[in-house]
Design a protein around this motif. Sequence first.
Motif, PDB file in Angstrom:
ATOM      1  N   ASP A   1       0.834  -1.204   0.000  1.00 31.29           N
ATOM      2  CA  ASP A   1       0.000   0.000   0.000  1.00 31.29           C
ATOM      3  C   ASP A   1       0.867   1.252   0.000  1.00 31.29           C
ATOM      4  OD1 ASP A   1      -2.218   1.599   0.035  1.00 31.29           O
ATOM      5  OD2 ASP A   1      -2.863   1.066   2.060  1.00 31.29           O
TER       6      ASP A   1
ATOM      7  N   TYR B   1      -7.444   0.003   6.573  1.00 28.30           N
ATOM      8  CA  TYR B   1      -6.526  -0.302   5.470  1.00 28.30           C
ATOM      9  C   TYR B   1      -6.271  -1.806   5.377  1.00 28.30           C
ATOM     10  CZ  TYR B   1      -5.166   4.693   5.258  1.00 28.30           C
ATOM     11  OH  TYR B   1      -5.147   6.051   5.120  1.00 28.30           O
TER      12      TYR B   1
ATOM     13  N   ASN C   1      -6.936  -4.374   2.250  1.00 24.34           N
ATOM     14  CA  ASN C   1      -5.838  -5.134   1.650  1.00 24.34           C
ATOM     15  C   ASN C   1      -6.133  -6.627   1.639  1.00 24.34           C
ATOM     16  OD1 ASN C   1      -4.587  -2.640   1.573  1.00 24.34           O
ATOM     17  ND2 ASN C   1      -3.250  -3.049   3.312  1.00 24.34           N
TER      18      ASN C   1
ATOM     19  N   SER D   1      -0.291   0.323  -4.550  1.00 25.22           N
ATOM     20  CA  SER D   1      -1.309   1.359  -4.733  1.00 25.22           C
ATOM     21  C   SER D   1      -0.737   2.635  -5.340  1.00 25.22           C
ATOM     22  CB  SER D   1      -1.998   1.665  -3.398  1.00 25.22           C
ATOM     23  OG  SER D   1      -1.048   1.988  -2.399  1.00 25.22           O
TER      24      SER D   1
END
Length: 261
Positions: free
Chosen positions: A32, A49, A53, A236
């Motif tokens: 990320d 987050y 993920n 990302s």
Amino acid sequence: MIGIFDSGIGGLTTVRALMDTMPGYDIIYYGDTARTPYGTKSRQTVIGYALENTEFLLQKGAKIIVIACNTASSHAVDEIKKRYDVPIFEVITPAVHAAIKASKTGKIGVIGTRATISSRIYEQKIMELKPDAKVYSEPCPLLVSLVEEGWTKRPETTMIVKKYLQPLKTKQIDTLILGCTHYPLLKDTISKKIGGQTAIIDSGSAVSGAISSFLSENRELAESLPQNGKIDFYVSDVTEQFEKTAGAIVKKQIKLICVKK
């Protein structure tokens, strides 16, 4: 596939360890990088987050999830286990077991992000298993960014590492846990500055050993995992420096696939 995620590209040290320990297994990695570092974020933000993920990796076909981020491991593992019925591995517990085994004096140091250190997760787990241990922890907030920028050999980084480790050195620890999967890229510098007699525990290597043992005991799952040697690398956000550093970690040229969520 074995799915692995981290806050950035540091978790590729865990990928590299798995490649060495369990060659041939298909792996999917998600870093990320757009939201790194996690260590400066709130607990609830990190949990959010981490769930995103995990969902991404499962949608890509992962049957095992590895949280290769110490911050996410300390804050989000329970929530992930509640929501998903697949084997979940985090990097903290295997590193704790390795450190206790390695330490002769019971004086164990831990370095990590502010979030990981403030959670006191390493201290709690060590004391549960070895109540007479002495655990000394130090946050090292700048190291993730330095690794992500590829500054592993810069003199500025060496000076920062020395400053972070000085309090632990004065405690005469005999074992040091690298409580962040970015830190193995600084292992040589850390070893020199803490002292060559101090055992260095790499959480990526520790968790790869735990996964290997788990699959040895769960042959049906192991045989269901593809073993074509395929590894997909998703991030990302991507920069030229990220790709360069990522290639250095896994020791081969790779292509980072950028996905927006």
